[in-house]
Motif scaffolding. Structure first.
Motif: not given
Length: 145
Positions: A56-70
């Motif tokens: 649901q849009p009221d609480s959700h997760q995102l994940r971004f990744e790069h070679d040096r960081v998550c």
């Protein structure tokens, strides 16, 4: 005799015609708008629970990744904006949340891998992650809150 005839020396008159050229400050703003942004390291969105898990849009997760960081984010809707809590796997970093179109940024120190921002106005935002070396800044894609 027909035609025009002038008695005496001819006079030249200079008439200033307004230029069709825009004012210099308008040209400078246009040049700035079309100047390519500096090249940054980009952490790309690899997971969005709204899309990948039907959250649901009221609480959700995102994940971004790069070679040096998550970067993992929890985005929660509030009546006056949004709360963003995050986890970063890079110790000693500083995270800034940039709000598109405002030139404003909110800054959070990372403690034990955790950081947060509250309240965040609705709109497009992105994060910049600065490690101990200020020359190494990684940005996320823009995302909507």
């Amino acid at each position: 005799m027909t035609g025009f005839h002038s008695e005496g020396p001819s006079e030249e008159r200079r008439v200033d015609i307004p230029s069709d050229r825009p004012p210099e400050e308008v040209l400078a703003a246009a040049r700035e708008a079309y100047t390519p942004p500096p090249v940054h390291e980009l952490a790309v969105l690899v997971y969005d629970s709204l899309v990948d898990s039907d959250d649901q849009p009221d609480s959700h997760q995102l994940r971004f990744e790069h070679d040096r960081v998550c970067v993992e984010l929890e985005v929660s809707a509030l009546p006056q904006g949004t709360e963003i809590g995050g986890h970063l796997d890079s110790p000693g970093a500083k995270v800034a949340l940039h709000i598109r179109g405002t030139g404003l940024a909110m800054v959070s120190e990372v403690e034990d891998g955790l950081f947060g921002f509250r309240p965040v106005p609705h709109g497009l935002v992105r994060l910049s992650i600065e490690s101990r070396d200020p020359a190494e800044v990684i940005w996320t894609d823009w995302f909507r809150v």
